[in-house]
Write a protein that holds these residues in place. Structure first.
Motif, PDB file in Angstrom:
ATOM      1  N   TRP A  96      48.500  14.558  -0.647  1.00  0.00           N
ATOM      2  CA  TRP A  96      49.558  14.200  -1.583  1.00  0.00           C
ATOM      3  C   TRP A  96      50.922  14.544  -1.017  1.00  0.00           C
ATOM      4  CZ3 TRP A  96      49.478  10.904  -5.337  1.00  0.00           C
ATOM      5  CH2 TRP A  96      48.283  10.627  -6.008  1.00  0.00           C
ATOM      6  N   PRO A 103      55.062  14.944  -4.884  1.00  0.00           N
ATOM      7  CA  PRO A 103      53.659  14.680  -5.228  1.00  0.00           C
ATOM      8  C   PRO A 103      52.725  15.816  -4.796  1.00  0.00           C
ATOM      9  CG  PRO A 103      54.648  12.716  -4.293  1.00  0.00           C
ATOM     10  CD  PRO A 103      55.641  13.827  -4.111  1.00  0.00           C
ATOM     11  N   ALA A 107      50.349  17.834  -7.322  1.00  0.00           N
ATOM     12  CA  ALA A 107      48.916  17.966  -7.052  1.00  0.00           C
ATOM     13  C   ALA A 107      48.498  19.431  -7.079  1.00  0.00           C
ATOM     14  CB  ALA A 107      48.574  17.340  -5.701  1.00  0.00           C
TER      15      ALA A 107
END
Length: 190
Positions: A96, A103, A107
């Motif tokens: 990610w 991101p 995650a």
């Protein structure tokens, strides 16, 4: 956060001692890995069981039950599952993070309850615990992030004490996260 302080009241010695031992062990495992590749592999292998052991201790302690320092080694009783969960979390978070930093952070927050779930449920597997963590954190990622932000000031003050304040901050953070886990566990449908 107030519940975490109430839980720690009168039990700071056990908490400080346990987290200090845990972080000394983890530092001893991870530091050589920066210089010797074989030690880095050992660090990857041992970090999962120790993380699960710390989750056992933290949940037991935060729930007011009898916690013992030796609980940080209980993760080795489920070595394969804890290793698998740790490696999967690292790989997924790295993947990610390839998209961008944000991101990867999202995650990591999504997977943050994995070891508490493993400690709470002795029958669940690594991937199922990660999936359950993602489900539990749905709608709670921002609250978790804000909880983490609350500790930044305390962290800065701990640095001003040459790190001595971390002896109290680290148990406070971990118990707060365990209380957060219990809160969202009760609020989400399993």
């Amino acid at each position: 956060m107030h519940m975490a302080l109430a839980t720690l009241k009168g039990k700071w010695g056990l908490a400080v001692g346990t987290y200090l031992l845990y972080y000394l062990i983890i530092s001893a495992i991870q530091t050589p890995g920066q210089y010797f590749p074989a030690a880095g592999i050992a660090s990857l292998i041992l970090s999962g069981p120790f993380a699960l052991g710390l989750a056992y201790f933290t949940l037991t302690f935060s729930r007011g039950k009898e916690a013992k320092l030796s609980m940080i080694f209980l993760g080795f009783n489920r070595f394969g599952i804890s290793l698998g969960a740790y490696l999967l979390m690292v790989v997924f978070t790295l993947l990610w993070s390839l998209l961008l930093i944000i991101p990867g952070i999202i995650a990591a927050i999504s997977y943050s309850m994995t070891f508490f779930i493993l400690a709470d449920d002795g029958t669940i597997g690594a991937m199922a615990a990660i999936d359950k963590s993602k489900q539990m954190m749905y709608g709670y990622k921002w609250k978790y992030f804000c909880l983490g932000l609350r500790f930044i000031g305390w962290g800065l003050l701990s640095i001003l004490t040459l790190g001595v304040g971390l002896l109290w901050l680290i148990p406070y953070v971990h118990v707060s996260l365990a209380k957060f886990y219990d809160d969202i566990k009760d609020a989400t449908v399993n």
